[in-house]
Design a protein around this motif. Structure first.
Motif, mmCIF file in Angstrom:
data_model
loop_
_atom_site.group_PDB
_atom_site.id
_atom_site.type_symbol
_atom_site.label_atom_id
_atom_site.label_comp_id
_atom_site.label_asym_id
_atom_site.label_seq_id
_atom_site.Cartn_x
_atom_site.Cartn_y
_atom_site.Cartn_z
ATOM 1 N N TYR A 95 18.845 57.005 70.099
ATOM 2 C CA TYR A 95 19.063 58.315 69.467
ATOM 3 C C TYR A 95 20.331 59.037 69.931
ATOM 4 O O TYR A 95 20.754 60.001 69.296
ATOM 5 N N GLY A 96 20.893 58.613 71.064
ATOM 6 C CA GLY A 96 21.995 59.389 71.622
ATOM 7 C C GLY A 96 21.441 60.598 72.360
ATOM 8 O O GLY A 96 20.527 60.491 73.181
ATOM 9 N N ASP A 97 21.985 61.783 72.071
ATOM 10 C CA ASP A 97 21.541 63.021 72.717
ATOM 11 C C ASP A 97 20.130 63.369 72.251
ATOM 12 O O ASP A 97 19.916 63.731 71.086
ATOM 13 N N LEU A 98 19.158 63.279 73.149
ATOM 14 C CA LEU A 98 17.764 63.542 72.763
ATOM 15 C C LEU A 98 17.558 64.991 72.342
ATOM 16 O O LEU A 98 16.720 65.276 71.466
ATOM 17 N N GLU A 99 18.294 65.917 72.932
ATOM 18 C CA GLU A 99 18.129 67.330 72.589
ATOM 19 C C GLU A 99 18.589 67.639 71.169
ATOM 20 O O GLU A 99 18.239 68.689 70.616
ATOM 21 N N ALA A 100 19.323 66.731 70.579
ATOM 22 C CA ALA A 100 19.734 66.927 69.187
ATOM 23 C C ALA A 100 18.609 66.591 68.216
ATOM 24 O O ALA A 100 18.685 66.919 67.028
ATOM 25 N N HIS A 101 17.542 65.940 68.724
ATOM 26 C CA HIS A 101 16.432 65.519 67.863
ATOM 27 C C HIS A 101 15.100 66.154 68.261
ATOM 28 O O HIS A 101 14.240 66.360 67.404
ATOM 29 N N SER A 112 -0.219 53.033 77.312
ATOM 30 C CA SER A 112 0.696 51.995 77.770
ATOM 31 C C SER A 112 0.157 50.656 77.300
ATOM 32 O O SER A 112 -1.011 50.338 77.533
ATOM 33 N N ALA A 113 1.002 49.884 76.631
ATOM 34 C CA ALA A 113 0.578 48.600 76.085
ATOM 35 C C ALA A 113 1.417 47.480 76.681
ATOM 36 O O ALA A 113 2.145 47.678 77.652
ATOM 37 N N SER A 114 1.326 46.292 76.080
ATOM 38 C CA SER A 114 2.022 45.143 76.630
ATOM 39 C C SER A 114 3.511 45.147 76.304
ATOM 40 O O SER A 114 4.332 44.648 77.085
ATOM 41 N N MET A 115 3.881 45.710 75.151
ATOM 42 C CA MET A 115 5.271 45.658 74.701
ATOM 43 C C MET A 115 5.956 47.023 74.720
ATOM 44 O O MET A 115 7.175 47.106 74.592
ATOM 45 N N GLY A 116 5.194 48.093 74.852
ATOM 46 C CA GLY A 116 5.783 49.425 74.853
ATOM 47 C C GLY A 116 4.749 50.466 75.223
ATOM 48 O O GLY A 116 3.579 50.147 75.433
ATOM 49 N N GLN A 117 5.180 51.715 75.324
ATOM 50 C CA GLN A 117 4.246 52.792 75.618
ATOM 51 C C GLN A 117 4.541 53.991 74.727
ATOM 52 O O GLN A 117 5.619 54.109 74.156
ATOM 53 N N VAL A 118 3.553 54.881 74.645
ATOM 54 C CA VAL A 118 3.587 55.959 73.661
ATOM 55 C C VAL A 118 3.721 57.306 74.357
ATOM 56 O O VAL A 118 2.959 57.621 75.273
ATOM 57 N N HIS A 119 4.687 58.096 73.881
ATOM 58 C CA HIS A 119 4.938 59.434 74.412
ATOM 59 C C HIS A 119 4.841 60.449 73.275
ATOM 60 O O HIS A 119 5.335 60.215 72.173
ATOM 61 N N ARG A 120 4.197 61.569 73.572
ATOM 62 C CA ARG A 120 4.132 62.651 72.585
ATOM 63 C C ARG A 120 5.442 63.428 72.627
ATOM 64 O O ARG A 120 6.050 63.605 73.682
ATOM 65 N N ALA A 121 5.888 63.899 71.455
ATOM 66 C CA ALA A 121 7.157 64.633 71.363
ATOM 67 C C ALA A 121 7.033 65.745 70.335
ATOM 68 O O ALA A 121 6.136 65.743 69.487
ATOM 69 N N THR A 122 7.930 66.709 70.437
ATOM 70 C CA THR A 122 8.006 67.815 69.478
ATOM 71 C C THR A 122 9.418 67.862 68.911
ATOM 72 O O THR A 122 10.405 67.838 69.661
ATOM 73 N N THR A 123 9.519 67.900 67.589
ATOM 74 C CA THR A 123 10.836 67.958 66.963
ATOM 75 C C THR A 123 11.400 69.370 67.047
ATOM 76 O O THR A 123 10.695 70.331 67.429
ATOM 77 N N LEU A 124 12.654 69.526 66.654
ATOM 78 C CA LEU A 124 13.285 70.852 66.645
ATOM 79 C C LEU A 124 12.610 71.775 65.647
ATOM 80 O O LEU A 124 12.678 73.004 65.789
ATOM 81 N N THR A 128 4.746 67.954 65.799
ATOM 82 C CA THR A 128 4.302 67.065 66.870
ATOM 83 C C THR A 128 4.225 65.644 66.345
ATOM 84 O O THR A 128 3.650 65.386 65.284
ATOM 85 N N LEU A 129 4.817 64.740 67.078
ATOM 86 C CA LEU A 129 4.760 63.332 66.699
ATOM 87 C C LEU A 129 4.636 62.475 67.954
ATOM 88 O O LEU A 129 4.623 62.994 69.069
ATOM 89 N N VAL A 130 4.505 61.176 67.757
ATOM 90 C CA VAL A 130 4.437 60.262 68.885
ATOM 91 C C VAL A 130 5.554 59.235 68.745
ATOM 92 O O VAL A 130 5.924 58.841 67.633
ATOM 93 N N LEU A 131 6.076 58.816 69.888
ATOM 94 C CA LEU A 131 7.132 57.819 69.944
ATOM 95 C C LEU A 131 6.600 56.597 70.681
ATOM 96 O O LEU A 131 6.245 56.673 71.857
ATOM 97 N N LYS A 132 6.529 55.484 69.986
ATOM 98 C CA LYS A 132 6.161 54.214 70.606
ATOM 99 C C LYS A 132 7.464 53.540 71.017
ATOM 100 O O LYS A 132 8.265 53.133 70.167
ATOM 101 N N VAL A 133 7.696 53.437 72.317
ATOM 102 C CA VAL A 133 8.988 53.018 72.850
ATOM 103 C C VAL A 133 8.863 51.629 73.473
ATOM 104 O O VAL A 133 8.031 51.403 74.352
ATOM 105 N N GLN A 134 9.688 50.704 73.014
ATOM 106 C CA GLN A 134 9.678 49.348 73.560
ATOM 107 C C GLN A 134 10.232 49.344 74.981
ATOM 108 O O GLN A 134 11.194 50.050 75.293
ATOM 109 N N TYR A 135 9.614 48.556 75.839
ATOM 110 C CA TYR A 135 10.080 48.478 77.210
ATOM 111 C C TYR A 135 11.510 47.925 77.258
ATOM 112 O O TYR A 135 11.831 46.944 76.573
ATOM 113 N N PRO A 136 12.383 48.520 78.047
ATOM 114 C CA PRO A 136 13.770 48.036 78.123
ATOM 115 C C PRO A 136 13.842 46.634 78.699
ATOM 116 O O PRO A 136 13.095 46.277 79.612
ATOM 117 N N GLY A 137 14.761 45.842 78.164
ATOM 118 C CA GLY A 137 14.980 44.497 78.671
ATOM 119 C C GLY A 137 13.984 43.467 78.197
ATOM 120 O O GLY A 137 14.061 42.293 78.583
#
Length: 415
Positions: A95-101, A112-124, A128-137
């Protein structure tokens, strides 16, 4: 160096698992709880394919020793989360600058799962939404991890599982995990399912936020609910409502759309206060050909009629059980164990006596695996159906299984 360290740890866990299996095979008693604790600790930290395989195995409640199954099941709900700093690296790369989103992203994940984990987020805009983020590497270590998983799966040969079947299981897992590396495919599946069930209020699918979905981040609308694995203490009426909707949904998926959700661990499903079924994860959906459905139902029909010769003929027609030596006594005992689930009237899937009989049969099934030789292309389907069945068991579902099966068995006989 990091990849070599992962490999050493996976090899160590594989060796410990193999030692426990060998001890059992030689007539001793393995410390399954200690093994389970070691696997939980190691795989929870390493993530990736081996953790995925352990989550799959934890769904086989009728196969694994209870102490081991209970520890592996913790990987579905208590896996160690990856530190926020590493997750933030992935988010910034996408996303680049997270504060822009986002006005806010919760640093502590709620899954937390095998390939990624889920974080709650709030847009500008305050959504309210959730972000399923793949583990780095993960992409860099995936193939190396898969090579170690293949070695672990070869331990199944000690239980006379044919190598071709082990290879098929491995390819199934590998194909699924490679597909999960691109979250845009799951975003497309969410959209397809939302359209499919747009007129069905009983099934709730989160909406993908297309403008925020990338290959490594899946952004979805936030749909609160109680995970299925936490419904054991819920009001009985709520549990029964969820069970009926889960059973109805699986039937519709198979017989109307020819597909099936292939990752049925309890963390992927939830319920709201009205008992609506919420489906959070659509990263693994498999096609189920009509011909295979008909063959599977013919095997079920022979089983319910407790006809071992017809069971053998059905298995042969599916492409399994090549060669001589049909295990007729095993067929008879299997039919006797399964038939009570389909007796006339409402059956209590929470009845432990039924599952005790199935569990007692498992060692005999594995011992006869070299003769049974189930078709390679049915392994994923049977594992998936088994996982969904145990979800119904966890809900202590009371269902008219005979009434549900009757029209399907009649359909299978139609030419």
């Amino acid at each position: 160096m990091r990849e070599r360290g992962r490999t050493r740890r996976l090899l160590g866990l594989g060796a410990r698992t193999g030692g426990a299996m060998l001890k059992t095979r030689l007539g001793g008693e393995a410390d399954w709880r200690s093994l389970g604790e070691a696997l939980f600790e190691g795989l929870s930290e390493l993530k990736g394919p081996a953790m995925k395989l352990a989550q799959v195995m934890s769904q086989w409640d009728d196969l694994l020793p209870p102490e081991l199954a209970n520890e592996l099941a913790r990987l579905q709900r208590q896996a160690e989360p990856m530190p926020w700093e590493k997750i933030r690296t992935t988010l910034e790369a996408e996303y680049g600058d997270l504060e822009a989103h986002f006005a806010k992203i919760e640093e502590r994940p709620f899954a937390s799962a095998s390939m990624g984990q889920v974080h709650r987020a709030t847009t500008l805009d305050g959504e309210t939404l959730v972000l399923k983020v793949q583990y780095p590497g993960l992409e860099e270590v995936l193939e190396s991890d898969l090579a170690q998983v293949r070695r672990m799966m070869r331990l199944g040969r000690w239980f006379k599982v044919p190598q071709a079947r082990l290879d098929a299981l491995f390819e199934e897992l590998a194909e699924s995990l490679r597909g999960e590396l691109d979250y845009r495919a799951e975003a497309a599946a969410l959209s397809r399912y939302r359209q499919r069930y747009a007129e069905n209020d009983d099934v709730v699918i989160p909406a993908p936020i297309e403008s925020l979905c990338t290959a490594r981040v899946l952004a979805m609308s936030y749909v609160p609910g109680t995970p299925l694995r936490e419904l054991d203490q819920a009001d009985d009426a709520l549990r029964q409502a969820v069970a009926v909707r889960l059973a109805d949904w699986m039937t519709e998926e198979l017989f109307t759309f020819g597909e099936l959700h292939a990752d049925p661990h309890a963390g992927n499903f939830a319920a709201d206060a009205e008992g609506h079924l919420i489906i959070y994860d659509l990263g693994a959906v498999i096609p189920v050909p009509e011909a295979r459905l008909r063959q599977t139902l013919k095997l079920l029909k022979a089983t319910l009629e407790e006809d071992p010769m017809a069971m053998d003929a059905a298995l042969l027609a599916m492409g399994g059980r090549q060669g001589e030596g049909a295990p007729l006594s095993l067929y008879r005992d299997s039919a006797a164990a399964v038939a009570p689930l389909f007796a006339p009237g409402v059956q209590d899937l929470g009845d432990v006596r039924v599952h005790r009989r199935l569990r007692e049969l498992s060692p005999r099934v594995w011992a006869a695996m070299d003769r049974l030789q189930p078709p390679a292309d049915t392994l994923l389907l049977s594992r998936t159906l088994n996982g969904h069945y145990w979800n119904l068991v966890r809900l202590q579902a009371r269902l008219d299984m005979a009434g549900r099966a009757r029209p399907l068995l009649e359909w299978a006989e139609q030419v």
